[in-house]
Design a protein around this motif. Structure first.
Motif, PDB file in Angstrom:
ATOM      1  N   VAL A  66       0.849  -1.177   0.000  1.00 29.94           N
ATOM      2  CA  VAL A  66       0.000   0.000   0.000  1.00 29.94           C
ATOM      3  C   VAL A  66       0.886   1.228   0.000  1.00 29.94           C
ATOM      4  N   ALA A  67       0.372   2.263  -0.637  1.00 30.09           N
ATOM      5  CA  ALA A  67       1.007   3.578  -0.610  1.00 30.09           C
ATOM      6  C   ALA A  67       0.143   4.459   0.275  1.00 30.09           C
ATOM      7  N   GLN A  68       0.786   5.039   1.270  1.00 31.18           N
ATOM      8  CA  GLN A  68       0.071   5.922   2.183  1.00 31.18           C
ATOM      9  C   GLN A  68       0.528   7.346   1.938  1.00 31.18           C
ATOM     10  N   GLU A  69      -0.394   8.285   2.116  1.00 35.51           N
ATOM     11  CA  GLU A  69      -0.013   9.693   2.101  1.00 35.51           C
ATOM     12  C   GLU A  69       0.827   9.931   3.341  1.00 35.51           C
ATOM     13  N   THR A  70       1.986  10.510   3.153  1.00 33.84           N
ATOM     14  CA  THR A  70       2.882  10.755   4.282  1.00 33.84           C
ATOM     15  C   THR A  70       2.231  11.688   5.294  1.00 33.84           C
ATOM     16  N   ALA A  71       1.483  12.677   4.822  1.00 34.46           N
ATOM     17  CA  ALA A  71       0.905  13.678   5.709  1.00 34.46           C
ATOM     18  C   ALA A  71      -0.172  13.127   6.629  1.00 34.46           C
ATOM     19  N   ASP A  72      -1.103  12.332   6.085  1.00 36.97           N
ATOM     20  CA  ASP A  72      -2.241  11.913   6.914  1.00 36.97           C
ATOM     21  C   ASP A  72      -2.430  10.407   7.033  1.00 36.97           C
ATOM     22  N   GLY A  73      -1.599   9.624   6.372  1.00 38.42           N
ATOM     23  CA  GLY A  73      -1.678   8.173   6.483  1.00 38.42           C
ATOM     24  C   GLY A  73      -2.772   7.517   5.664  1.00 38.42           C
ATOM     25  N   ALA A  74      -3.498   8.284   4.857  1.00 38.09           N
ATOM     26  CA  ALA A  74      -4.566   7.705   4.033  1.00 38.09           C
ATOM     27  C   ALA A  74      -3.968   6.776   2.980  1.00 38.09           C
ATOM     28  N   VAL A  75      -4.635   5.649   2.735  1.00 37.15           N
ATOM     29  CA  VAL A  75      -4.195   4.743   1.676  1.00 37.15           C
ATOM     30  C   VAL A  75      -4.533   5.404   0.342  1.00 37.15           C
ATOM     31  N   ALA A  76      -3.496   5.585  -0.489  1.00 37.47           N
ATOM     32  CA  ALA A  76      -3.634   6.305  -1.752  1.00 37.47           C
ATOM     33  C   ALA A  76      -3.475   5.392  -2.961  1.00 37.47           C
ATOM     34  N   GLY A  77      -2.853   4.222  -2.760  1.00 40.19           N
ATOM     35  CA  GLY A  77      -2.618   3.322  -3.874  1.00 40.19           C
ATOM     36  C   GLY A  77      -2.366   1.911  -3.398  1.00 40.19           C
ATOM     37  N   VAL A  78      -2.548   0.967  -4.320  1.00 38.34           N
ATOM     38  CA  VAL A  78      -2.415  -0.458  -4.009  1.00 38.34           C
ATOM     39  C   VAL A  78      -1.633  -1.137  -5.130  1.00 38.34           C
ATOM     40  N   LEU A  79      -0.684  -1.985  -4.743  1.00 33.45           N
ATOM     41  CA  LEU A  79       0.072  -2.806  -5.681  1.00 33.45           C
ATOM     42  C   LEU A  79      -0.003  -4.245  -5.192  1.00 33.45           C
ATOM     43  N   VAL A  80      -0.437  -5.155  -6.075  1.00 33.00           N
ATOM     44  CA  VAL A  80      -0.472  -6.574  -5.745  1.00 33.00           C
ATOM     45  C   VAL A  80       0.330  -7.308  -6.802  1.00 33.00           C
ATOM     46  N   LEU A  81       1.317  -8.073  -6.345  1.00 37.79           N
ATOM     47  CA  LEU A  81       2.132  -8.883  -7.244  1.00 37.79           C
ATOM     48  C   LEU A  81       1.705 -10.337  -7.126  1.00 37.79           C
ATOM     49  N   ASP A  82       1.800 -11.039  -8.249  1.00 38.89           N
ATOM     50  CA  ASP A  82       1.458 -12.464  -8.279  1.00 38.89           C
ATOM     51  C   ASP A  82       2.498 -13.131  -9.171  1.00 38.89           C
ATOM     52  N   GLY A  83       3.450 -13.821  -8.572  1.00 43.41           N
ATOM     53  CA  GLY A  83       4.541 -14.390  -9.350  1.00 43.41           C
ATOM     54  C   GLY A  83       5.298 -13.279 -10.035  1.00 43.41           C
ATOM     55  N   THR A  84       5.394 -13.341 -11.364  1.00 46.18           N
ATOM     56  CA  THR A  84       6.080 -12.282 -12.106  1.00 46.18           C
ATOM     57  C   THR A  84       5.097 -11.245 -12.643  1.00 46.18           C
ATOM     58  N   GLY A  85       3.888 -11.259 -12.131  1.00 47.04           N
ATOM     59  CA  GLY A  85       2.887 -10.342 -12.654  1.00 47.04           C
ATOM     60  C   GLY A  85       2.481  -9.252 -11.685  1.00 47.04           C
ATOM     61  N   ILE A  86       2.149  -8.103 -12.264  1.00 39.56           N
ATOM     62  CA  ILE A  86       1.437  -7.080 -11.508  1.00 39.56           C
ATOM     63  C   ILE A  86      -0.026  -7.483 -11.625  1.00 39.56           C
ATOM     64  N   ASP A  87      -0.576  -7.973 -10.539  1.00 35.10           N
ATOM     65  CA  ASP A  87      -1.959  -8.438 -10.543  1.00 35.10           C
ATOM     66  C   ASP A  87      -2.919  -7.261 -10.395  1.00 35.10           C
ATOM     67  N   GLN A  88      -2.556  -6.300  -9.566  1.00 36.68           N
ATOM     68  CA  GLN A  88      -3.389  -5.120  -9.330  1.00 36.68           C
ATOM     69  C   GLN A  88      -2.490  -3.912  -9.134  1.00 36.68           C
ATOM     70  N   LEU A  89      -2.854  -2.804  -9.745  1.00 33.50           N
ATOM     71  CA  LEU A  89      -2.208  -1.521  -9.469  1.00 33.50           C
ATOM     72  C   LEU A  89      -3.306  -0.476  -9.606  1.00 33.50           C
ATOM     73  N   ASP A 102       4.108   5.907 -10.740  1.00 37.34           N
ATOM     74  CA  ASP A 102       5.536   5.713 -11.025  1.00 37.34           C
ATOM     75  C   ASP A 102       6.222   5.010  -9.849  1.00 37.34           C
ATOM     76  N   LEU A 103       5.897   5.449  -8.641  1.00 32.86           N
ATOM     77  CA  LEU A 103       6.491   4.871  -7.435  1.00 32.86           C
ATOM     78  C   LEU A 103       6.116   3.392  -7.299  1.00 32.86           C
ATOM     79  N   LEU A 104       4.860   3.069  -7.567  1.00 28.84           N
ATOM     80  CA  LEU A 104       4.412   1.679  -7.444  1.00 28.84           C
ATOM     81  C   LEU A 104       5.039   0.783  -8.512  1.00 28.84           C
ATOM     82  N   VAL A 105       5.152   1.268  -9.740  1.00 27.95           N
ATOM     83  CA  VAL A 105       5.802   0.467 -10.782  1.00 27.95           C
ATOM     84  C   VAL A 105       7.278   0.281 -10.456  1.00 27.95           C
ATOM     85  N   SER A 106       7.929   1.311  -9.945  1.00 26.69           N
ATOM     86  CA  SER A 106       9.337   1.171  -9.543  1.00 26.69           C
ATOM     87  C   SER A 106       9.499   0.116  -8.458  1.00 26.69           C
TER      88      SER A 106
END
Length: 160
Positions: A66-89, A102-106
């Motif tokens: 999960v990507a959280q906003e540094t300022a308030d901790g709100a969940v701003a993004g989700v990345l799920v990997l499955d084997g060699t795949g990006i299952d969810q972004l 960009d941050l999640l793909v990196s």
């Protein structure tokens, strides 16, 4: 100034592995993202089924970030990997254009340095442009008969 003294600008987001308490917030990001990006695509599952999928499958599966906003901790993004795949972004709609994708793909590339693949719907042309910008190439198009939504899709691959 010595070049070694320079620091990268601080990101407004923090990435971390998902924990049990993130499931509901991450599911809401997924639901809002899907509805904003793909209003013309039928969802195969109800909101409650998506929430259960996050709670009982994705978070316990151990490869969700999960990507959280540094300022308030709100969940701003989700990345799920499955084997060699990006299952969810998925990003909260209001977070688009802030570098979070960009941050999640990196992070995905860091965790899967030998390569990645992903599927996205053919109608999601903004996603196509995003992934191509990140070095992914189109590998396959299908008529959608193999996905739950029955929506034509595209497989993209990234090889370092």
């Amino acid at each position: 100034m010595d070049l070694d003294d320079r620091t990268a600008p601080a990101t407004p987001f923090t990435l971390r592995p998902a924990v049990e308490g993130d499931a509901a917030k991450a599911a809401e990001v997924w639901l809002r993202s899907y509805d904003a990006a793909l209003p013309q695509v039928r969802r195969a599952h109800t909101d409650d089924e998506v929430r259960d999928w996050f709670r009982y499958v994705l978070v316990p599966g151990g490869d969700m970030w999960v990507a959280q906003e540094t300022a308030d901790g709100a969940v701003a993004g989700v990345l799920v990997l499955d084997g060699t795949g990006i299952d969810q972004l998925h990003l909260a709609p209001e977070q688009r254009g802030r570098g979070l994708g960009d941050l999640l793909v990196s992070k995905a590339k860091e965790l899967r340095p030998t390569g990645l693949e992903l599927w996205t719907f053919q109608v999601n042309t903004p996603a196509h442009r995003f992934y191509v910008r990140h070095g992914f190439t189109e590998a396959e198009r299908t008529d959608g008969s193999r996905n739950e939504e029955r929506e034509p899709d595209v497989r993209f691959v990234w090889t370092p």
